[in-house]
Scaffold this motif. Structure first.
Motif, PDB file in Angstrom:
ATOM      1  N   TRP A   1      85.882  56.197  18.264  1.00 32.69           N
ATOM      2  CA  TRP A   1      84.975  55.862  17.166  1.00 32.69           C
ATOM      3  C   TRP A   1      85.551  54.718  16.328  1.00 32.69           C
ATOM      4  CZ3 TRP A   1      80.478  58.834  16.302  1.00 32.69           C
ATOM      5  CH2 TRP A   1      80.388  60.033  17.024  1.00 32.69           C
ATOM      6  N   LEU A   2      84.667  53.938  15.701  1.00 35.27           N
ATOM      7  CA  LEU A   2      85.105  52.882  14.795  1.00 35.27           C
ATOM      8  C   LEU A   2      83.980  52.602  13.784  1.00 35.27           C
ATOM      9  CD1 LEU A   2      87.537  51.024  14.310  1.00 35.27           C
ATOM     10  CD2 LEU A   2      86.307  49.257  15.578  1.00 35.27           C
ATOM     11  N   PRO A   3      83.961  53.349  12.650  1.00 36.67           N
ATOM     12  CA  PRO A   3      84.739  54.553  12.355  1.00 36.67           C
ATOM     13  C   PRO A   3      83.995  55.797  12.818  1.00 36.67           C
ATOM     14  CG  PRO A   3      83.456  53.931  10.458  1.00 36.67           C
ATOM     15  CD  PRO A   3      83.139  52.903  11.517  1.00 36.67           C
ATOM     16  N   LYS A   4      84.615  56.988  12.625  1.00 37.26           N
ATOM     17  CA  LYS A   4      83.964  58.244  12.976  1.00 37.26           C
ATOM     18  C   LYS A   4      82.851  58.503  11.971  1.00 37.26           C
ATOM     19  CE  LYS A   4      83.028  62.181  14.868  1.00 37.26           C
ATOM     20  NZ  LYS A   4      83.892  63.362  14.838  1.00 37.26           N
ATOM     21  N   ILE A   5      81.648  58.758  12.473  1.00 34.03           N
ATOM     22  CA  ILE A   5      80.482  59.026  11.636  1.00 34.03           C
ATOM     23  C   ILE A   5      80.046  60.471  11.860  1.00 34.03           C
ATOM     24  CG2 ILE A   5      78.049  58.454  11.248  1.00 34.03           C
ATOM     25  CD1 ILE A   5      79.911  56.364  10.172  1.00 34.03           C
ATOM     26  N   ASN A   6      79.807  61.190  10.778  1.00 36.35           N
ATOM     27  CA  ASN A   6      79.418  62.593  10.886  1.00 36.35           C
ATOM     28  C   ASN A   6      77.951  62.830  10.568  1.00 36.35           C
ATOM     29  OD1 ASN A   6      82.058  63.579  11.521  1.00 36.35           O
ATOM     30  ND2 ASN A   6      82.620  63.311   9.374  1.00 36.35           N
ATOM     31  N   ASN A   7      77.221  61.756  10.267  1.00 39.41           N
ATOM     32  CA  ASN A   7      75.808  61.909   9.919  1.00 39.41           C
ATOM     33  C   ASN A   7      74.923  61.551  11.100  1.00 39.41           C
ATOM     34  OD1 ASN A   7      76.535  62.478   7.202  1.00 39.41           O
ATOM     35  ND2 ASN A   7      76.740  60.272   6.830  1.00 39.41           N
ATOM     36  N   GLY A   8      73.689  62.063  11.070  1.00 38.01           N
ATOM     37  CA  GLY A   8      72.732  61.761  12.116  1.00 38.01           C
ATOM     38  C   GLY A   8      72.061  63.016  12.617  1.00 38.01           C
ATOM     39  N   TRP A   9      71.380  62.895  13.758  1.00 38.47           N
ATOM     40  CA  TRP A   9      70.650  64.032  14.326  1.00 38.47           C
ATOM     41  C   TRP A   9      70.590  63.932  15.840  1.00 38.47           C
ATOM     42  CZ3 TRP A   9      68.177  68.478  12.675  1.00 38.47           C
ATOM     43  CH2 TRP A   9      68.224  68.708  11.297  1.00 38.47           C
ATOM     44  N   PHE A  10      70.456  65.077  16.458  1.00 45.53           N
ATOM     45  CA  PHE A  10      70.194  65.176  17.890  1.00 45.53           C
ATOM     46  C   PHE A  10      68.796  65.758  18.024  1.00 45.53           C
ATOM     47  CE2 PHE A  10      71.289  67.691  21.985  1.00 45.53           C
ATOM     48  CZ  PHE A  10      70.642  66.741  22.761  1.00 45.53           C
ATOM     49  N   PHE A  11      67.865  64.933  18.506  1.00 43.94           N
ATOM     50  CA  PHE A  11      66.467  65.324  18.613  1.00 43.94           C
ATOM     51  C   PHE A  11      66.126  65.753  20.039  1.00 43.94           C
ATOM     52  CE2 PHE A  11      66.709  62.235  15.170  1.00 43.94           C
ATOM     53  CZ  PHE A  11      66.014  62.875  14.153  1.00 43.94           C
ATOM     54  N   ARG A  12      65.662  66.976  20.165  1.00 40.00           N
ATOM     55  CA  ARG A  12      65.179  67.479  21.446  1.00 40.00           C
ATOM     56  C   ARG A  12      63.782  68.032  21.234  1.00 40.00           C
ATOM     57  NH1 ARG A  12      69.333  70.895  25.051  1.00 40.00           N
ATOM     58  NH2 ARG A  12      67.648  70.438  26.511  1.00 40.00           N
ATOM     59  N   ALA A  13      62.847  67.632  22.080  1.00 39.77           N
ATOM     60  CA  ALA A  13      61.474  68.104  21.934  1.00 39.77           C
ATOM     61  C   ALA A  13      61.404  69.623  22.035  1.00 39.77           C
ATOM     62  CB  ALA A  13      60.580  67.462  22.995  1.00 39.77           C
ATOM     63  N   GLU A  14      62.239  70.216  22.913  1.00 36.95           N
ATOM     64  CA  GLU A  14      62.179  71.655  23.138  1.00 36.95           C
ATOM     65  C   GLU A  14      62.550  72.463  21.898  1.00 36.95           C
ATOM     66  OE1 GLU A  14      64.237  70.033  26.958  1.00 36.95           O
ATOM     67  OE2 GLU A  14      64.053  69.504  24.852  1.00 36.95           O
ATOM     68  N   SER A  15      63.422  71.892  21.075  1.00 40.24           N
ATOM     69  CA  SER A  15      63.908  72.643  19.915  1.00 40.24           C
ATOM     70  C   SER A  15      63.349  72.112  18.598  1.00 40.24           C
ATOM     71  CB  SER A  15      65.437  72.609  19.875  1.00 40.24           C
ATOM     72  OG  SER A  15      65.897  71.276  19.792  1.00 40.24           O
TER      73      SER A  15
END
Length: 252
Positions: free
Chosen positions: A98-112
């Protein structure tokens, strides 16, 4: 610093307990497997069963997200048991740069999506840019596609790494065009990194993205026109009736 933040992932064979077990038996996961990210948007295409979703799940877990979908702090979301989740196992053997390490965001899956949206509507504690604290997002009062896009719009204004697993499954062709515009806004913000798997020629044609094809031989750069997805859709659009007749004739 501008995106991309996740610069590289690679497999560390010494962390694999059983090479014959899934997902490590996937052909593309050789001892030399490595994937670099040199652009804000990376798009992965490939046939069902090649391991696209498992790879994205592994990346999501490395980023600190639930392998079934969600973001930081949403590990307790009650996802359906029907969702196949193998990214956690894969992530144990992956290393990340990482450059830099980011802890924000989302993982989007249609199923869930619905379980995550239901949780959001219920707890109503997340800080969303432009939305007063305590105001229910109310994603479930929209159609699936509209709720999906509203969900994206609310979250993709902030810095982070956003992982999309076949978002087109919830989007009509017209909504896919809206999603392209959302991707452009994310890219222009310079603070969003996108890693996406898709079967949609519309989405994979996003200009400037790094487009990779996943096969049993590994990941390779590809143009939209060289993908099977594009070739099939072009044949269909050239002669819809003749195309379908030929397909049905071949099935008899």
């Amino acid at each position: 610093m501008p995106a991309p933040y996740l610069r590289r992932i690679w497999l560390e064979p010494s962390r694999i307990a059983d090479r014959a077990a899934y997902p490590f038996c996937l052909p593309f996961l050789g001892d030399d497997f490595e994937l670099s990210f040199d652009r804000p948007i990376t798009i992965i295409v490939g046939e069902n069963g090649t391991g696209k979703s498992t790879l994205l799940e592994g990346i999501a877990v490395l980023a600190g997200y639930d392998e079934a979908g969600g973001g930081q702090g949403y590990m307790a979301v009650d996802h359906s048991d029907a969702i196949e989740k193998m990214g956690g196992e894969l992530s144990k053997a992956l290393r990340a740069g990482w450059l830099p390490k980011i802890n924000n965001g989302w993982f989007f899956r249609a199923e869930s999506f619905f379980s995550v949206a239901r949780y959001q509507d219920k707890v109503n504690t997340e800080v969303i840019p432009g939305v007063p604290m305590g105001t229910p997002p109310d994603y479930l009062s929209h159609s699936h596609g509209e709720g999906f896009l509203k969900f994206f719009e609310d979250r993709c204004k902030s810095q982070g790494i956003f992982i999309f697993d076949e978002p087109e499954s919830a989007l009509s062709p017209a909504r896919q065009l809206e999603f392209l515009r959302l991707m452009r806004r994310m890219e222009e913000s310079t603070i969003c990194q996108v890693v996406m798997a898709t079967h949609s020629p519309v989405l994979m044609a996003y200009p400037g993205a790094r487009l990779l094809r996943l096969t049993k031989y590994g990941l390779e750069p590809v143009t939209v026109e060289a993908t099977d997805h594009y070739k099939i859709m072009r044949e269909f659009c050239d002669d819809p009736a003749g195309f379908v007749e030929a397909v049905l004739a071949g099935a008899s």
